[in-house]
Design a protein around this motif. Structure first.
Motif, PDB file in Angstrom:
ATOM      1  N   GLU A 152     -41.312 -50.820  47.492  1.00  0.00           N
ATOM      2  CA  GLU A 152     -40.417 -51.932  47.206  1.00  0.00           C
ATOM      3  C   GLU A 152     -39.082 -51.392  46.721  1.00  0.00           C
ATOM      4  OE1 GLU A 152     -42.595 -54.294  44.399  1.00  0.00           O
ATOM      5  OE2 GLU A 152     -44.060 -54.916  45.904  1.00  0.00           O
ATOM      6  N   GLU A 153     -38.142 -52.249  46.518  1.00  0.00           N
ATOM      7  CA  GLU A 153     -36.814 -51.826  46.096  1.00  0.00           C
ATOM      8  C   GLU A 153     -36.838 -51.121  44.739  1.00  0.00           C
ATOM      9  OE1 GLU A 153     -32.642 -54.081  45.546  1.00  0.00           O
ATOM     10  OE2 GLU A 153     -33.817 -54.602  47.333  1.00  0.00           O
ATOM     11  N   GLU A 154     -37.688 -51.597  43.830  1.00  0.00           N
ATOM     12  CA  GLU A 154     -37.723 -51.049  42.474  1.00  0.00           C
ATOM     13  C   GLU A 154     -38.765 -49.957  42.275  1.00  0.00           C
ATOM     14  OE1 GLU A 154     -38.497 -54.484  42.887  1.00  0.00           O
ATOM     15  OE2 GLU A 154     -36.380 -55.003  42.969  1.00  0.00           O
ATOM     16  N   GLY A 155     -39.702 -49.803  43.222  1.00  0.00           N
ATOM     17  CA  GLY A 155     -40.741 -48.811  43.027  1.00  0.00           C
ATOM     18  C   GLY A 155     -41.862 -48.947  44.038  1.00  0.00           C
ATOM     19  N   LEU A 156     -43.005 -48.384  43.694  1.00  0.00           N
ATOM     20  CA  LEU A 156     -44.182 -48.377  44.564  1.00  0.00           C
ATOM     21  C   LEU A 156     -45.255 -49.289  43.994  1.00  0.00           C
ATOM     22  CD1 LEU A 156     -44.283 -44.518  45.119  1.00  0.00           C
ATOM     23  CD2 LEU A 156     -43.421 -46.237  46.720  1.00  0.00           C
TER      24      LEU A 156
ATOM     25  N   LEU B 243     -56.668 -47.525  32.264  1.00  0.00           N
ATOM     26  CA  LEU B 243     -55.573 -47.796  33.193  1.00  0.00           C
ATOM     27  C   LEU B 243     -54.614 -48.867  32.679  1.00  0.00           C
ATOM     28  CD1 LEU B 243     -57.416 -47.709  36.631  1.00  0.00           C
ATOM     29  CD2 LEU B 243     -55.961 -45.944  35.605  1.00  0.00           C
ATOM     30  N   GLN B 244     -54.998 -49.550  31.610  1.00  0.00           N
ATOM     31  CA  GLN B 244     -54.160 -50.605  31.039  1.00  0.00           C
ATOM     32  C   GLN B 244     -53.903 -50.324  29.562  1.00  0.00           C
ATOM     33  OE1 GLN B 244     -55.292 -54.667  32.946  1.00  0.00           O
ATOM     34  NE2 GLN B 244     -57.211 -53.544  32.681  1.00  0.00           N
ATOM     35  N   PRO B 245     -53.245 -49.205  29.255  1.00  0.00           N
ATOM     36  CA  PRO B 245     -53.028 -48.878  27.837  1.00  0.00           C
ATOM     37  C   PRO B 245     -52.121 -49.903  27.162  1.00  0.00           C
ATOM     38  CG  PRO B 245     -51.710 -47.453  29.229  1.00  0.00           C
ATOM     39  CD  PRO B 245     -52.584 -48.266  30.139  1.00  0.00           C
TER      40      PRO B 245
ATOM     41  N   ASP C 220     -46.281 -48.029  35.515  1.00  0.00           N
ATOM     42  CA  ASP C 220     -45.455 -48.857  34.638  1.00  0.00           C
ATOM     43  C   ASP C 220     -46.084 -50.213  34.351  1.00  0.00           C
ATOM     44  OD1 ASP C 220     -43.076 -47.123  34.268  1.00  0.00           O
ATOM     45  OD2 ASP C 220     -43.065 -47.245  36.453  1.00  0.00           O
ATOM     46  N   ARG C 221     -46.843 -50.722  35.309  1.00  0.00           N
ATOM     47  CA  ARG C 221     -47.567 -51.983  35.127  1.00  0.00           C
ATOM     48  C   ARG C 221     -48.926 -51.839  35.791  1.00  0.00           C
ATOM     49  NH1 ARG C 221     -42.753 -54.520  37.300  1.00  0.00           N
ATOM     50  NH2 ARG C 221     -43.983 -54.975  39.151  1.00  0.00           N
ATOM     51  N   SER C 222     -49.926 -52.444  35.181  1.00  0.00           N
ATOM     52  CA  SER C 222     -51.261 -52.386  35.781  1.00  0.00           C
ATOM     53  C   SER C 222     -52.069 -53.618  35.414  1.00  0.00           C
ATOM     54  CB  SER C 222     -52.003 -51.127  35.312  1.00  0.00           C
ATOM     55  OG  SER C 222     -52.106 -51.106  33.911  1.00  0.00           O
TER      56      SER C 222
ATOM     57  N   ASP D 109     -54.163 -53.562  40.617  1.00  0.00           N
ATOM     58  CA  ASP D 109     -52.796 -53.848  41.037  1.00  0.00           C
ATOM     59  C   ASP D 109     -51.901 -53.000  40.132  1.00  0.00           C
ATOM     60  OD1 ASP D 109     -50.706 -55.077  42.410  1.00  0.00           O
ATOM     61  OD2 ASP D 109     -50.584 -56.727  40.969  1.00  0.00           O
ATOM     62  N   LEU D 110     -51.313 -51.956  40.701  1.00  0.00           N
ATOM     63  CA  LEU D 110     -50.550 -50.990  39.920  1.00  0.00           C
ATOM     64  C   LEU D 110     -49.128 -50.885  40.447  1.00  0.00           C
ATOM     65  CD1 LEU D 110     -53.293 -48.217  39.999  1.00  0.00           C
ATOM     66  CD2 LEU D 110     -52.974 -49.924  38.231  1.00  0.00           C
TER      67      LEU D 110
END
Length: 120
Positions: free
Chosen positions: A38-42, A65-67, A101-103, A115-116
Motif C-alpha cells: 500500500e502507499e503507507e506500507g505492507l 504479536l499484539q504487544p 506497526d499494527r496487528s 491482519d498485520l
C-alpha cells in the motif's frame, strides 16, 4: 524513503517466514496469505489451521504479536541479529510482534487469522 521501503520489505519477509514456520510446526496443513503493498506500507492477511493440541500455543502467539507497547529501538537492535539456533520460537514471535506497526490476531479452535501492517 527508499531505505525505509527496503527495511520494511526485509522485515515483512522475516514476519512471513516466522509465522508460516510456527503454523507448520503447530500441525498446520493450510496457510493462506495475502500481502499487499500500500502507499503507507505492507499489509499482510494470513490465515491458517493448526492441530487442536496447539490451541494454547496459538493463543500465546496472539499475545506476543499484539504487544501493548511497541519499542522501535528493540527492533533496530535485535532485528538483524536473529538466527536459526540462537533464539526460541517465543523470542522470535515477540520480535515479530515488535516489528509490525499494527496487528490484529483472532484465534479460534483449530484456526488463526492475522491482519498485520508494517509501515514504510
Amino acid at each position: 524513503m527508499k531505505k525505509r521501503m527496503y527495511r520494511a520489505r526485509r522485515r515483512m519477509n522475516h514476519v512471513v517466514t516466522e509465522l508460516s514456520h510456527v503454523l507448520l510446526m503447530a500441525g498446520g496443513r493450510e496457510i493462506n496469505l495475502h500481502l499487499t503493498r500500500e502507499e503507507e506500507g505492507l499489509h499482510l492477511h494470513l490465515e491458517g489451521d493448526f492441530s487442536p493440541e496447539h490451541q494454547h500455543g496459538m493463543e500465546h502467539m496472539s499475545k506476543l504479536l499484539q504487544p501493548k507497547v511497541r519499542d522501535p529501538a528493540l527492533v533496530e537492535t535485535y532485528g538483524e541479529l536473529t538466527g536459526e539456533d540462537q533464539y526460541t520460537d517465543e523470542s522470535e514471535l515477540a520480535l515479530v510482534g515488535q516489528m509490525v506497526d499494527r496487528s490484529s490476531v483472532t484465534v479460534e479452535p483449530g484456526r488463526v487469522r492475522m491482519d498485520l501492517f508494517l509501515a514504510f
